[in-house]
Design an enzyme around this catalytic site. Structure first.
Site, mmCIF file in Angstrom:
data_model
loop_
_atom_site.group_PDB
_atom_site.id
_atom_site.type_symbol
_atom_site.label_atom_id
_atom_site.label_comp_id
_atom_site.label_asym_id
_atom_site.label_seq_id
_atom_site.Cartn_x
_atom_site.Cartn_y
_atom_site.Cartn_z
ATOM 1 N N GLY A 44 5.034 2.430 11.431
ATOM 2 C CA GLY A 44 4.674 1.181 12.090
ATOM 3 C C GLY A 44 5.798 0.619 12.939
ATOM 4 O O GLY A 44 5.578 -0.256 13.781
ATOM 5 N N SER A 77 3.518 7.804 11.642
ATOM 6 C CA SER A 77 2.337 7.188 11.034
ATOM 7 C C SER A 77 1.428 8.228 10.391
ATOM 8 O O SER A 77 1.546 9.430 10.638
ATOM 9 C CB SER A 77 1.555 6.429 12.101
ATOM 10 O OG SER A 77 0.840 7.352 12.905
ATOM 11 N N CYS A 78 0.500 7.736 9.616
ATOM 12 C CA CYS A 78 -0.470 8.612 8.948
ATOM 13 C C CYS A 78 -1.200 9.489 9.952
ATOM 14 O O CYS A 78 -1.396 10.684 9.718
ATOM 15 C CB CYS A 78 -1.461 7.781 8.139
ATOM 16 S SG CYS A 78 -2.154 6.385 9.030
ATOM 17 N N ASN A 79 -1.614 8.920 11.083
ATOM 18 C CA ASN A 79 -2.336 9.716 12.080
ATOM 19 C C ASN A 79 -1.443 10.758 12.714
ATOM 20 O O ASN A 79 -1.845 11.924 12.879
ATOM 21 C CB ASN A 79 -2.922 8.784 13.157
ATOM 22 C CG ASN A 79 -4.164 8.055 12.672
ATOM 23 O OD1 ASN A 79 -5.084 8.677 12.153
ATOM 24 N ND2 ASN A 79 -4.186 6.738 12.820
ATOM 25 N N THR A 109 0.816 -1.214 0.000
ATOM 26 C CA THR A 109 0.000 0.000 0.000
ATOM 27 C C THR A 109 0.853 1.269 0.000
ATOM 28 O O THR A 109 0.637 2.169 -0.810
ATOM 29 C CB THR A 109 -0.922 0.001 1.239
ATOM 30 O OG1 THR A 109 -1.769 -1.151 1.171
ATOM 31 C CG2 THR A 109 -1.762 1.251 1.291
ATOM 32 N N ILE A 110 1.814 1.337 0.898
ATOM 33 C CA ILE A 110 2.667 2.527 0.983
ATOM 34 C C ILE A 110 3.779 2.467 -0.057
ATOM 35 O O ILE A 110 4.065 3.436 -0.759
ATOM 36 C CB ILE A 110 3.271 2.665 2.399
ATOM 37 C CG1 ILE A 110 2.152 2.858 3.433
ATOM 38 C CG2 ILE A 110 4.255 3.838 2.455
ATOM 39 C CD1 ILE A 110 1.309 4.095 3.254
ATOM 40 N N GLN A 166 -5.034 7.167 5.013
ATOM 41 C CA GLN A 166 -3.960 6.349 5.585
ATOM 42 C C GLN A 166 -3.007 5.785 4.539
ATOM 43 O O GLN A 166 -1.872 5.453 4.842
ATOM 44 C CB GLN A 166 -4.543 5.194 6.411
ATOM 45 C CG GLN A 166 -5.101 4.015 5.594
ATOM 46 C CD GLN A 166 -6.503 4.260 5.025
ATOM 47 O OE1 GLN A 166 -7.079 5.313 5.255
ATOM 48 N NE2 GLN A 166 -7.024 3.303 4.280
ATOM 49 N N HIS A 171 -9.037 7.593 7.953
ATOM 50 C CA HIS A 171 -9.193 7.833 9.384
ATOM 51 C C HIS A 171 -9.935 9.156 9.582
ATOM 52 O O HIS A 171 -9.780 10.088 8.795
ATOM 53 C CB HIS A 171 -7.833 7.982 10.070
ATOM 54 C CG HIS A 171 -6.936 6.787 9.985
ATOM 55 N ND1 HIS A 171 -7.267 5.555 10.495
ATOM 56 C CD2 HIS A 171 -5.693 6.629 9.470
ATOM 57 C CE1 HIS A 171 -6.275 4.703 10.313
ATOM 58 N NE2 HIS A 171 -5.301 5.331 9.683
ATOM 59 N N ARG A 173 -9.776 3.747 10.500
ATOM 60 C CA ARG A 173 -10.307 2.752 9.552
ATOM 61 C C ARG A 173 -9.820 1.369 9.996
ATOM 62 O O ARG A 173 -8.715 1.235 10.533
ATOM 63 C CB ARG A 173 -9.876 3.084 8.131
ATOM 64 C CG ARG A 173 -8.357 3.053 7.865
ATOM 65 C CD ARG A 173 -7.891 1.655 7.583
ATOM 66 N NE ARG A 173 -6.495 1.534 7.274
ATOM 67 C CZ ARG A 173 -5.594 1.034 8.109
ATOM 68 N NH1 ARG A 173 -5.921 0.718 9.354
ATOM 69 N NH2 ARG A 173 -4.351 0.846 7.709
#
Lengths: 355, 355
Positions: free
Chosen positions: A110, A139-141, A11-12, A301, A220, A168
């Site tokens: 992560g 992280s994304c958040n 994904t990333i 995300q 998210h 999510r």
């Protein structure tokens, strides 16, 4: 020209690979995959050199009809920097391999913060990242929170931030994850780890976070409260956020009500994969009551850390300034959404990946 | 050069507009919108001339900062053919307007079959469509079924088809639809209307359909059983499906397990919006037991009718043959997925929208 490898094309990784390939000052040398699935096929179709992430699997790729250019070791020997996009926790196992090859590495959020010399966010990190030999993009958040807390603190002072994160459950392709039909406190203990992770970037911000997860795959959602040192007007806060190149304020009249419409909008604008690199803040949610600021924002995300990875590469192995790097990344990718529907149509001309 | 207008710029309309704009023998004159939301903004950003679908709303667009080129009546006067992409049932209300302007029209499958002279599917329709002054592209589900039943009947003979359709509850941006957390027989009466709709295209096929709806937004899923007149081998059926340009057989080794990964794959290949114009058939599901054929296929409800609309335009207002039209449409859009992972890597070179 910085030669870049991407270890892990999920994904990333696939988004970082595309973003690196789009930078005029970078060369994407190759990407790795552990097995010859549709993602590996897609890498080859995009013209990226494919390497086997695990040495003894080269034959498996060849049997499936996918040509590989070598193994991870070969890739590491050919690059100036490796971006680790392996699943959470695998980066820690990869670190000795990178170090054995003397290859500077960018890790993802992560991993534990201790994996790298410093954690990184292009807008909010301090100067300590300049001397690092390895970086970890938070992280994304944490990225989404750092991007708004830094300017709020600079402009109005942050006394305390309190954030509820409705996360999510999984990415769109992660069909084996939960929850289904429930909203789960995760962790049920408060505060969650997100606040401390923001403190890896902004050590002086007082922040508590509470995290849930929901049966959605799109984005998210953050419910943000920030008690400020001063009492700015709502429009002053909106104006400040409008100045942030990686924050998109959604105009009320756009009719965008959630992640589905946000990604539909991004696709309408021609963005690959419907990606939203920016924090997406509902403009009408930005409200100040005394010193208390409230807002809702969505964080994609899969995408918001991608420009941060590009900037982390430059921070790690070049002398390009942070501001210059952000400008280059934004320009090359088309980061920076301004709706034509903002302010009755006086929004800035759009910047999209097609421009 | 065929001048085309698109009335309604929603899920289907915006895709039809893009597809028309990609045809060398067509000119997209403009699109209509009922209100100045993000979709209207996106149309302008794409460079499409925007028309107000409702006469007295021109001011509303101007107030929002979006320039319109006129009203639906102006658009109709400027085109050779209009594609009605209004919500289900609105096409019926629009028909007298098109007729008053003597503008040939293509309608969508949400309208009753009686709205047009003939229903249309590029692969399966008979010659009756050649003389029609209006056409109705059948629904995404009927399109997906017609595409496989026509070749199966031609090659092996269809005695009877029985299909269970597990339909998506709504499109990704339709956040106000259900079901949530349930699978609903819809309608609970059997057969559903889908079989009769297929008979609008293939009147001699004996088909019963049973329909459910599920809390997903990605794609429809069909569980197909066809009792054939003959007893072909499984590989003969797979071979026949492989010859259909708008059927994609998913190789088992690709690791594609559902709509999430399918759309991820489409995005990986650079397809705008992650669109899948083809039926997506799980190759390992294609099984023959005696004269009974079984398979699972997914149908992308936002996309599979889009190439059919392009072919319907040519069928309505040009002398281009059906086969030639399909070839042109496929070439211009990049319809026709062949995975490199099929048959150990001997799949055909890919055709994507980027080529």
């Amino acid at each position: 020209m910085t030669r870049v490898g991407v270890n892990g094309y999920g994904t990333i990784g696939k988004r970082v690979a595309d973003a690196v390939a789009a930078q005029p000052d970078m060369e994407l040398v190759g990407v790795t995959k552990t097995s010859p699935d549709y993602g590996a096929e897609a890498a080859i179709r995009r013209g990226y050199d494919l390497y086997a992430a695990i040495d003894d699997r080269v034959d498996e790729f060849e049997t499936a009809g996918l040509t590989v250019s070598g193994t991870l070791a070969n890739l590491l020997d050919a690059v100036d920097v490796i971006v680790d996009c392996a699943p959470s926790g695998i980066g820690e196992r990869n670190r000795p391999v990178y170090e054995a090859h003397d290859t500077p590495a960018v890790y993802q959020g992560g991993e534990d913060a201790a994996i790298a010399d410093a954690s990184f966010n292009a807008r909010a990190s301090g100067d300590e990242v300049a001397d690092a030999d390895s970086l970890r993009v938070v992280s994304c958040n944490s990225t989404g929170l750092s991007r708004i807390l830094a300017p709020l603190d600079e402009e109005f002072g942050v006394e305390k931030a309190r954030v509820t994160l409705v996360r999510r459950g999984g990415d769109p392709s992660e069909t084996d994850r939960g929850p289904i039909n429930d909203v789960i406190p995760d962790p049920a203990t408060v505060p969650s780890h997100h606040g401390p992770d923001v403190n890896e970037i902004l050590p002086d911000i007082d922040i508590d976070t509470a995290a849930l997860k929901a049966p959605v795959t799109g984005m998210h959602t953050h419910s943000v409260n920030v008690t400020l040192d001063t009492e700015p007007s709502t429009s002053a806060v909106r104006g400040l956020l409008a100045e942030q190149s990686r924050v998109f304020q959604i105009p009320e009249r756009a009719g965008i009500d959630g992640a589905g419409t946000l990604k539909d909008y991004a696709s309408d604008l021609g963005r690959s994969r419907g990606d939203l690199w920016e924090n997406c803040v509902w403009e009408e949610s930005v409200s100040v009551e005394g010193r208390d600021l409230y807002l809702f924002q969505n964080v994609h995300q899969e995408a918001d850390v991608v420009p941060e990875n590009v900037d982390a590469i430059r921070a790690l192995v070049t002398d390009v300034s942070r501001a210059e790097s952000v400008a280059r990344t934004n320009e090359a990718l088309g980061v920076g959404l301004n709706s034509l529907l903002a302010d009755g149509g006086t929004g800035e001309a759009p910047v999209t990946a097609d421009d």
